[in-house]
Design a protein around this motif. Structure first.
Motif, PDB file in Angstrom:
ATOM      1  N   VAL A  35       0.823  -1.209   0.000  1.00 12.68           N
ATOM      2  CA  VAL A  35       0.000   0.000   0.000  1.00 12.68           C
ATOM      3  C   VAL A  35       0.859   1.263   0.000  1.00 12.68           C
ATOM      4  CG1 VAL A  35      -1.651   1.339   1.376  1.00 12.68           C
ATOM      5  CG2 VAL A  35      -1.994  -1.113   1.063  1.00 12.68           C
ATOM      6  N   MET A  36       1.919   1.268   0.825  1.00  6.62           N
ATOM      7  CA  MET A  36       2.643   2.507   1.045  1.00  6.62           C
ATOM      8  C   MET A  36       3.902   2.673   0.197  1.00  6.62           C
ATOM      9  SD  MET A  36       0.442   3.610   3.000  1.00  6.62           S
ATOM     10  CE  MET A  36       1.205   5.191   2.785  1.00  6.62           C
ATOM     11  N   THR A  37       4.472   1.581  -0.316  1.00  8.02           N
ATOM     12  CA  THR A  37       5.731   1.685  -1.058  1.00  8.02           C
ATOM     13  C   THR A  37       5.623   1.153  -2.471  1.00  8.02           C
ATOM     14  OG1 THR A  37       6.955   1.473   1.022  1.00  8.02           O
ATOM     15  CG2 THR A  37       8.179   1.102  -1.018  1.00  8.02           C
ATOM     16  N   LEU A  38       5.162  -0.092  -2.626  1.00  9.66           N
ATOM     17  CA  LEU A  38       5.036  -0.644  -3.975  1.00  9.66           C
ATOM     18  C   LEU A  38       4.085   0.182  -4.824  1.00  9.66           C
ATOM     19  CD1 LEU A  38       4.900  -4.552  -4.002  1.00  9.66           C
ATOM     20  CD2 LEU A  38       6.718  -3.035  -4.726  1.00  9.66           C
ATOM     21  N   SER A  39       3.020   0.686  -4.213  1.00  8.84           N
ATOM     22  CA  SER A  39       2.076   1.502  -4.980  1.00  8.84           C
ATOM     23  C   SER A  39       2.757   2.758  -5.516  1.00  8.84           C
ATOM     24  CB  SER A  39       0.864   1.876  -4.120  1.00  8.84           C
ATOM     25  OG  SER A  39       1.243   2.709  -3.035  1.00  8.84           O
ATOM     26  N   VAL A  40       3.683   3.337  -4.727  1.00  6.62           N
ATOM     27  CA  VAL A  40       4.412   4.532  -5.181  1.00  6.62           C
ATOM     28  C   VAL A  40       5.224   4.212  -6.433  1.00  6.62           C
ATOM     29  CG1 VAL A  40       6.232   6.168  -4.569  1.00  6.62           C
ATOM     30  CG2 VAL A  40       4.490   5.564  -2.879  1.00  6.62           C
ATOM     31  N   ILE A  41       5.956   3.096  -6.403  1.00  8.84           N
ATOM     32  CA  ILE A  41       6.781   2.715  -7.552  1.00  8.84           C
ATOM     33  C   ILE A  41       5.904   2.341  -8.736  1.00  8.84           C
ATOM     34  CG2 ILE A  41       8.533   1.089  -8.369  1.00  8.84           C
ATOM     35  CD1 ILE A  41       9.468   0.875  -5.436  1.00  8.84           C
ATOM     36  N   MET A  42       4.823   1.617  -8.465  1.00  4.91           N
ATOM     37  CA  MET A  42       3.915   1.226  -9.537  1.00  4.91           C
ATOM     38  C   MET A  42       3.329   2.445 -10.236  1.00  4.91           C
ATOM     39  SD  MET A  42       0.545  -1.241  -9.295  1.00  4.91           S
ATOM     40  CE  MET A  42      -0.433  -0.085  -8.296  1.00  4.91           C
ATOM     41  N   TYR A  43       2.846   3.410  -9.463  1.00  4.49           N
ATOM     42  CA  TYR A  43       2.256   4.607 -10.076  1.00  4.49           C
ATOM     43  C   TYR A  43       3.317   5.462 -10.754  1.00  4.49           C
ATOM     44  CZ  TYR A  43      -2.051   3.398  -7.625  1.00  4.49           C
ATOM     45  OH  TYR A  43      -3.167   2.752  -7.180  1.00  4.49           O
ATOM     46  N   LYS A  44       4.546   5.444 -10.222  1.00  2.00           N
ATOM     47  CA  LYS A  44       5.636   6.149 -10.899  1.00  2.00           C
ATOM     48  C   LYS A  44       5.896   5.526 -12.270  1.00  2.00           C
ATOM     49  CE  LYS A  44       8.924   9.291 -10.865  1.00  2.00           C
ATOM     50  NZ  LYS A  44       8.598  10.727 -10.793  1.00  2.00           N
ATOM     51  N   ASP A  52       0.708  13.901  -7.167  1.00  2.87           N
ATOM     52  CA  ASP A  52      -0.453  13.018  -7.026  1.00  2.87           C
ATOM     53  C   ASP A  52      -0.101  11.744  -6.269  1.00  2.87           C
ATOM     54  OD1 ASP A  52      -2.136  14.766  -8.298  1.00  2.87           O
ATOM     55  OD2 ASP A  52      -2.052  13.763 -10.247  1.00  2.87           O
ATOM     56  N   ILE A  53       1.084  11.195  -6.554  1.00  3.17           N
ATOM     57  CA  ILE A  53       1.491   9.972  -5.854  1.00  3.17           C
ATOM     58  C   ILE A  53       1.567  10.219  -4.352  1.00  3.17           C
ATOM     59  CG2 ILE A  53       3.403   8.375  -5.474  1.00  3.17           C
ATOM     60  CD1 ILE A  53       4.041   8.619  -8.464  1.00  3.17           C
ATOM     61  N   ALA A  54       2.268  11.277  -3.945  1.00  2.00           N
ATOM     62  CA  ALA A  54       2.439  11.550  -2.514  1.00  2.00           C
ATOM     63  C   ALA A  54       1.102  11.859  -1.842  1.00  2.00           C
ATOM     64  CB  ALA A  54       3.405  12.713  -2.315  1.00  2.00           C
ATOM     65  N   LEU A  55       0.259  12.648  -2.526  1.00  2.00           N
ATOM     66  CA  LEU A  55      -1.021  13.030  -1.925  1.00  2.00           C
ATOM     67  C   LEU A  55      -1.945  11.826  -1.749  1.00  2.00           C
ATOM     68  CD1 LEU A  55      -3.085  15.109  -0.950  1.00  2.00           C
ATOM     69  CD2 LEU A  55      -3.731  15.486  -3.336  1.00  2.00           C
ATOM     70  N   TYR A  56      -2.184  11.093  -2.834  1.00  2.00           N
ATOM     71  CA  TYR A  56      -3.203  10.043  -2.780  1.00  2.00           C
ATOM     72  C   TYR A  56      -2.729   8.797  -2.047  1.00  2.00           C
ATOM     73  CZ  TYR A  56      -5.930  12.934  -5.920  1.00  2.00           C
ATOM     74  OH  TYR A  56      -6.647  13.973  -6.456  1.00  2.00           O
ATOM     75  N   THR A  57      -1.455   8.446  -2.173  1.00  2.00           N
ATOM     76  CA  THR A  57      -0.999   7.287  -1.404  1.00  2.00           C
ATOM     77  C   THR A  57      -0.870   7.617   0.079  1.00  2.00           C
ATOM     78  OG1 THR A  57       1.351   7.724  -1.847  1.00  2.00           O
ATOM     79  CG2 THR A  57       0.194   6.263  -3.382  1.00  2.00           C
ATOM     80  N   SER A  58      -0.656   8.897   0.418  1.00  2.00           N
ATOM     81  CA  SER A  58      -0.654   9.269   1.840  1.00  2.00           C
ATOM     82  C   SER A  58      -2.035   9.106   2.456  1.00  2.00           C
ATOM     83  CB  SER A  58      -0.158  10.706   2.008  1.00  2.00           C
ATOM     84  OG  SER A  58       1.217  10.807   1.735  1.00  2.00           O
ATOM     85  N   TRP A  59      -3.079   9.339   1.675  1.00  2.00           N
ATOM     86  CA  TRP A  59      -4.435   9.113   2.187  1.00  2.00           C
ATOM     87  C   TRP A  59      -4.645   7.651   2.566  1.00  2.00           C
ATOM     88  CZ3 TRP A  59      -7.814  12.073   4.308  1.00  2.00           C
ATOM     89  CH2 TRP A  59      -7.895  13.423   3.953  1.00  2.00           C
ATOM     90  N   LEU A  60      -3.878   6.748   1.951  1.00  2.00           N
ATOM     91  CA  LEU A  60      -4.018   5.333   2.278  1.00  2.00           C
ATOM     92  C   LEU A  60      -3.555   5.021   3.697  1.00  2.00           C
ATOM     93  CD1 LEU A  60      -2.811   3.763  -1.105  1.00  2.00           C
ATOM     94  CD2 LEU A  60      -5.157   3.929  -0.272  1.00  2.00           C
ATOM     95  N   ALA A 251       8.631  10.424   7.857  1.00  2.00           N
ATOM     96  CA  ALA A 251       7.352  10.470   7.152  1.00  2.00           C
ATOM     97  C   ALA A 251       7.475  11.206   5.823  1.00  2.00           C
ATOM     98  CB  ALA A 251       6.304  11.154   8.036  1.00  2.00           C
ATOM     99  N   GLN A 252       8.311  12.234   5.795  1.00  2.00           N
ATOM    100  CA  GLN A 252       8.500  13.004   4.568  1.00  2.00           C
ATOM    101  C   GLN A 252       9.534  12.352   3.642  1.00  2.00           C
ATOM    102  OE1 GLN A 252       8.430  17.469   5.698  1.00  2.00           O
ATOM    103  NE2 GLN A 252       8.808  16.389   7.614  1.00  2.00           N
ATOM    104  N   LEU A 253      10.591  11.834   4.227  1.00  2.00           N
ATOM    105  CA  LEU A 253      11.635  11.199   3.437  1.00  2.00           C
ATOM    106  C   LEU A 253      11.125   9.956   2.715  1.00  2.00           C
ATOM    107  CD1 LEU A 253      14.682  10.968   2.697  1.00  2.00           C
ATOM    108  CD2 LEU A 253      14.961   9.629   4.795  1.00  2.00           C
ATOM    109  N   LEU A 254      10.301   9.166   3.409  1.00  2.00           N
ATOM    110  CA  LEU A 254       9.856   7.884   2.870  1.00  2.00           C
ATOM    111  C   LEU A 254       9.121   8.028   1.548  1.00  2.00           C
ATOM    112  CD1 LEU A 254       9.647   4.817   3.395  1.00  2.00           C
ATOM    113  CD2 LEU A 254       7.492   5.268   4.570  1.00  2.00           C
ATOM    114  N   LYS A 255       8.284   9.050   1.440  1.00  2.00           N
ATOM    115  CA  LYS A 255       7.484   9.218   0.227  1.00  2.00           C
ATOM    116  C   LYS A 255       8.319   9.589  -0.989  1.00  2.00           C
ATOM    117  CE  LYS A 255       3.416   8.099   1.327  1.00  2.00           C
ATOM    118  NZ  LYS A 255       2.830   6.925   0.652  1.00  2.00           N
ATOM    119  N   LEU A 256       9.447  10.261  -0.768  1.00  2.00           N
ATOM    120  CA  LEU A 256      10.230  10.763  -1.893  1.00  2.00           C
ATOM    121  C   LEU A 256      11.518   9.994  -2.129  1.00  2.00           C
ATOM    122  CD1 LEU A 256       9.151  13.084  -3.593  1.00  2.00           C
ATOM    123  CD2 LEU A 256       8.191  13.142  -1.298  1.00  2.00           C
ATOM    124  N   ALA A 257      11.812   8.995  -1.302  1.00  2.00           N
ATOM    125  CA  ALA A 257      13.064   8.259  -1.466  1.00  2.00           C
ATOM    126  C   ALA A 257      13.102   7.522  -2.799  1.00  2.00           C
ATOM    127  CB  ALA A 257      13.261   7.281  -0.307  1.00  2.00           C
TER     128      ALA A 257
END
Length: 433
Positions: A35-44, A52-60, A251-257
């Protein structure tokens, strides 16, 4: 496991924690990393923007934030063991549904909806799994195994960020579209998770203390009394401040790493491929994190949380400087990048064990399952809110200034650490145990 070290209510011959703690926390970590990491890479890979990735996956994160609202139900109804197994089967089914949504016309929205449902199932599973851990183990065992549970939670991250990201890249390199590649990854995950659920149905112990409340106590008043007991704990304001701010930089680093590792050089990134990210961040980095988690748990069990606290906290925050250095230097060597990530992840593994043991301390009492869930809800809120603005902040600041801000953001975490109070020798394994 000797009979003298059996948990309260356990029978002689009960299964060793090694038979189920590693797999239980692997199962807890896998849907979270999806939910929190693979989805980021998948959407990238599917060319969704960083904002959009950071906003919507953070809602998860929201299900993990609000899970305390239904945590008393897990304590009141059924056994923790039953909740664990049932929800693992539900997560396996949800993973299969993610794979089915990816070819759809509105794949981004549909897959997010399924991930949202899976997040609710995973958050509920966390309540039951953590409660089961607290009921099935003695206090010194909880301290000794806190590194093990953290480690295998991170092994799930290695499997997710390492092996599965590599698999997606390999399938794409062989000619599959990113949609087909990620469908294959989600299908593999679904099958693996259903096998885990079947294993736990067979292998989880049945401690006598794992029992629902008697029927005459299952009333709305009991539900609210469990909540009220948590908010009457002494020093609650400091406790909540620590839970919310300890991971403020992370929390901030994780989304953009991972976007930083994947973005091309002209956008300030390191221009790595999926396979390289899977190796450097998802394998080398997370092995280092795993070793840090094991060492952190061992240190706490030897000297207690109070003596270990500050060294572990500093070990968590100081290595974040490697991202700032990489943002300026843009090292072209995968070996150098992997080594830098290993340093950062090893420190994070050390520091996170202190956070886990503090939540065990806060949850002490008659309703430890629900109260631990409330702690993790505040932890998730502390990850969700900063994560939501992190993509926007990075878009405006650029990667170098963003990672400089992450270092400044350690100040609130250090301030709250200075305010908490830990009992002497809490978490230390006594020689008489």
């Amino acid at each position: 496991m000797h009979a003298s070290s059996l948990p309260s209510g356990a029978a002689p011959g009960a299964r060793s924690p090694w038979h189920w703690v590693p797999t239980l926390y692997f199962a807890q970590g896998m849907p979270y990393v999806v939910v929190m990491t693979l989805s980021v890479i998948m959407y990238k890979n599917l060319e969704i923007s960083n904002t959009d990735i950071a906003l919507y996956t953070s809602w998860l994160y929201l299900p993990w934030v609000i899970k305390p609202l239904w945590s008393p139900l897990v304590e009141m109804l059924g056994t923790k063991r039953l909740w664990v197994v049932t929800l693992q089967f539900a997560v396996g089914a949800a993973l299969a549904m993610v794979a089915l949504t990816l070819p759809m016309e509105r794949a981004f929205q549909m897959s997010l909806a399924v991930l949202w449902l899976m997040a609710f199932a995973s958050a509920s599973h966390d309540i039951a799994a953590d409660g089961f851990y607290l009921l099935a183990l003695e206090k010194h065992e909880q301290a000794a195994f806190v590194g093990v549970r953290s480690t295998f939670y991170r092994v799930a991250n290695i499997g997710g960020q390492g092996g599965l990201v590599w698999l997606a890249g390999e399938l794409h390199d062989r000619g599959d579209s990113w949609v087909l590649a990620w469908q294959g990854v989600m299908a593999v995950l679904a099958g693996a998770f259903l096998l885990l659920a079947a294993y736990h149905l067979w292998r989880l112990p049945r401690p006598a203390v794992d029992a629902p409340l008697p029927r005459d106590q299952r009333d709305p008043g009991t539900f609210f009394r469990i909540f009220a007991a948590f908010f009457r704990k002494p020093g609650l304001a400091v406790t909540l401040g620590f839970l919310l701010l300890y991971r403020f930089p992370e929390a901030q680093l994780l989304k953009l790493a991972t976007p930083f590792l994947l973005d091309p050089l002209d956008k300030g990134g390191l221009a790595l491929t999926n396979k390289q990210v899977g190796l450097a961040y998802g394998t080398v980095g997370l092995i280092a994190l795993t070793l840090g988690g094991l060492l952190g748990g061992w240190i706490i069990s030897r000297v207690g949380l109070k003596k270990a606290l500050w060294p572990l906290v500093l070990a968590m925050h100081l290595p974040n400087v490697v991202f700032l250095v990489m943002a300026y230097a843009h090292p072209g060597s995968l070996t150098v990048i992997s080594a830098a990530l290993a340093v950062e992840q090893f420190g994070y593994g050390l520091g996170f064990t202190a956070y886990l043991m503090y939540m065990v301390l806060v949850a002490e009492g008659a309703h430890k399952t629900a109260h631990y869930a409330i702690c993790t809800g505040f932890m998730a809120l502390g990850m969700m809110l900063p994560g939501m603005w992190s993509g926007w902040l990075q878009d405006h600041l650029g990667y170098p200034h963003f990672f400089a801000w992450v270092l400044i953001a350690t100040v609130p975490s250090l301030a709250m650490t200075a305010l908490i109070r830990i009992p002497e020798n809490f978490g230390r394994k006594e020689s008489t145990a």
